[in-house]
Design a protein around this motif. Structure first.
Motif, short mmCIF file in Angstrom:
data_model
loop_
_atom_site.label_atom_id
_atom_site.label_comp_id
_atom_site.label_asym_id
_atom_site.label_seq_id
_atom_site.Cartn_x
_atom_site.Cartn_y
_atom_site.Cartn_z
N ASP A 143 0.76 -1.07 -0.04
CA ASP A 143 -0.21 -0.07 0.03
C ASP A 143 0.67 1.29 0.00
O ASP A 143 0.38 2.22 0.32
CB ASP A 143 -0.96 0.01 1.42
CG ASP A 143 -0.27 -0.28 2.57
OD1 ASP A 143 0.94 -0.33 2.39
OD2 ASP A 143 -0.95 -0.22 3.53
N VAL A 144 2.13 1.05 -0.21
CA VAL A 144 3.15 2.44 -0.35
C VAL A 144 3.65 2.11 -1.97
O VAL A 144 3.98 1.01 -2.31
CB VAL A 144 4.01 2.44 0.47
CG1 VAL A 144 3.41 2.97 1.80
CG2 VAL A 144 4.74 1.17 0.99
N PRO A 145 4.08 3.20 -2.42
CA PRO A 145 4.79 3.03 -3.88
C PRO A 145 6.10 2.58 -3.60
O PRO A 145 6.57 2.82 -2.52
CB PRO A 145 4.78 4.60 -4.11
CG PRO A 145 3.59 5.42 -3.46
CD PRO A 145 3.70 4.63 -2.06
N VAL A 198 1.36 0.83 -11.93
CA VAL A 198 0.80 1.89 -11.37
C VAL A 198 0.71 1.65 -9.96
O VAL A 198 0.63 2.78 -9.26
CB VAL A 198 -0.76 2.23 -12.03
CG1 VAL A 198 -0.51 2.97 -13.14
CG2 VAL A 198 -1.53 0.99 -12.04
N ARG A 199 1.01 0.58 -9.58
CA ARG A 199 1.15 0.18 -8.02
C ARG A 199 2.35 0.68 -7.60
O ARG A 199 2.37 1.02 -6.55
CB ARG A 199 0.79 -1.19 -7.92
CG ARG A 199 -0.70 -1.59 -7.73
CD ARG A 199 -0.99 -3.17 -7.81
NE ARG A 199 -0.54 -3.76 -6.61
CZ ARG A 199 -1.14 -3.54 -5.47
NH1 ARG A 199 -2.22 -2.81 -5.39
NH2 ARG A 199 -0.54 -4.20 -4.62
N MET A 200 3.56 0.41 -8.39
CA MET A 200 4.76 1.07 -8.03
C MET A 200 4.83 2.64 -7.95
O MET A 200 5.49 3.02 -7.08
CB MET A 200 5.77 0.69 -9.01
CG MET A 200 7.28 1.14 -9.05
SD MET A 200 8.40 0.49 -9.97
CE MET A 200 7.79 0.75 -11.71
N THR A 201 3.98 3.16 -9.03
CA THR A 201 3.95 4.52 -9.00
C THR A 201 3.27 5.47 -8.00
O THR A 201 3.75 6.46 -7.50
CB THR A 201 3.86 5.15 -10.33
OG1 THR A 201 2.63 4.62 -11.06
CG2 THR A 201 5.01 4.79 -11.23
N GLU A 202 2.06 4.65 -7.87
CA GLU A 202 1.19 5.45 -6.88
C GLU A 202 0.37 4.44 -5.89
O GLU A 202 -0.65 4.96 -5.61
CB GLU A 202 0.36 6.26 -7.60
CG GLU A 202 -0.27 6.06 -9.07
CD GLU A 202 -0.64 7.35 -9.71
OE1 GLU A 202 -1.59 7.81 -9.26
OE2 GLU A 202 0.16 7.69 -10.63
#
Ligand code: KG4
Ligand code: ZN
Length: 360
Positions: free
Chosen positions: A28-30, A128-132
């Motif tokens: 739950d964090v980038p 997009v889970r890595m970026t945001e």
């Protein structure tokens, strides 16, 4: 808080040789991109107007070791700092995939590291889970050189395909149009550049599938129409080229946003209100007109629009490292004998697409 994981990711499925180190600190964090080394083989393939698989495989062999060393150096880390290694195992050009996969296996075996044989499309899907730190589920339009798909991303390794292309991928159409117009390779950016000064309404090109129910795509008729327009002109001026490129780009964006709107209408029945997000990923997601058009469509459908930064749309090592970290965090590692796969659908249960030249 979860124990951080530091992963080396290797990407060699097409014409970019890439290695990156990414740190995962929880789902739950980038993620943190510690390094992202990439070598684009554009100059090797440009004389041929497209990617030559044999040349690509040889170039990966030549450059990969150096890129891995650079990725570690840029991250200021050594082998002992890694918690795992991930490599694209498919889909893609098999010679190149083998180069990256075998290199990763060698490192994993030598260093006793967990190994993840990754689906390249999952790398695009989870960027997009890595970026945001985007939470699941979300709707994904995946548009690259080999794929055009609409999927619901339900979790790591859990993808429900709503639609796919029945013939060419949209990136492939961009590449072929560029070749036809003599704009060079790689085609997508060349078409986008040429289209900047063009009139998108000069040539009335078809919008295959637009206005029809469903979520599938078709691009080969559009490509053929572009060829017919080009052949109908005796001599192509720069103005003609710009107008054809702009007309094609606009038609492709119309089709993609139309199908995405259908998918958003459908997905709204299953995706809860707080999760109504349309994500676009893959190389064609770098196209500015497409990004603008999809944003308008998303907002009209009550969706948030999420897109990775340009350098993380096209192939890169960070997306492979991140998806590898997401898998490792869930204990989803692979045996050292995991094989390369030229084809590897994200949703193996999806009904096969039907059409004249189905590839996906
Ligand atoms: O994801 P990607 O780097 O590699 C694959 O997995 O296929 O996507 C490459 C594709 C190529 O077809 C390329 O022409 C297209 O993405 N592309 C673009 C743009 N940049 C790359 N298409 C349209 N506009 C762009 N700016
Ligand atoms: Zn890709």
């Amino acid at each position: 808080m979860a124990e951080p994981l530091t992963i080396l990711g290797i990407e060699t499925s097409c014409d970019e040789t890439a290695a990156a180190v990414v740190r995962w600190r929880g789902s739950d964090v980038p993620g943190e991109i510690l390094s992202n080394a990439i070598f684009s083989q554009i100059e090797d393939h440009a004389p041929f107007g497209g990617v030559v698989p044999e040349i690509a495989a040889r170039a990966h062999v030549e450059h990969l070791d150096g890129l891995i060393a650079r990725a570690l150096k840029d991250a200021e880390l050594g082998w002992d700092d890694l918690d795992g290694i991930a490599a694209t195992a498919g889909p893609g050009l098999i010679g190149g995939v083998i180069v990256g996969l075998m290199t990763a296996k060698g490192i994993a075996a030598a260093r006793g590291l967990p190994f993840i044989a990754l689906n390249h499309l999952e790398g695009h899907a989870l960027t997009v889970r890595m970026t945001e730190a985007l939470p699941f589920p979300y709707l994904l339009l995946l548009v690259s050189g080999g794929h055009s798909q609409l999927l619901v991303v339900e979790g790591v390794g859990r993808y429900r395909r709503l639609g796919t292309t029945v013939d060419d991928a949209v990136g492939e159409a961009f590449d072929k149009v560029a070749k036809l117009l003599g704009l060079g390779y790689p085609g997508g950016p060349a078409v986008e550049r040429a289209a900047r000064d063009g009139d998108p309404s000069r040539f009335p090109l078809p919008r295959p599938m637009r206005g029809r129910p469903g979520y599938d795509f078709s691009f080969s008729g559009l490509k053929t129409a572009v060829r017919q327009v080009a052949e109908s002109l005796d001599f192509l001026t720069d103005r003609d080229r710009a107008d054809i490129a702009a007309s094609f780009q606009c038609a492709a964006a119309d089709v993609l946003s139309d199908r995405a709107e259908n998918a958003m209408a459908l997905a709204s029945e299953t995706i809860p209100p707080g999760h109504r997000r349309l994500v676009v990923a893959g190389g064609v997601a770098a196209n500015m007109l497409l990004r603008e058009r999809l944003m308008v469509s998303a907002h009209a459908c009550g969706y948030e629009f999420v897109v990775p930064p340009l350098n993380l749309c096209t192939d890169n090592g960070a997306m492979i490292a991140w998806a590898g970290a997401e898998r490792l965090a869930l204990g989803l590692t692979d045996p050292i004998d995991a094989g390369p796969r030229a084809r590897w659908p994200l949703d193996p249960d999806a009904a096969p697409a039907r059409g004249a030249g189905v590839k996906a």
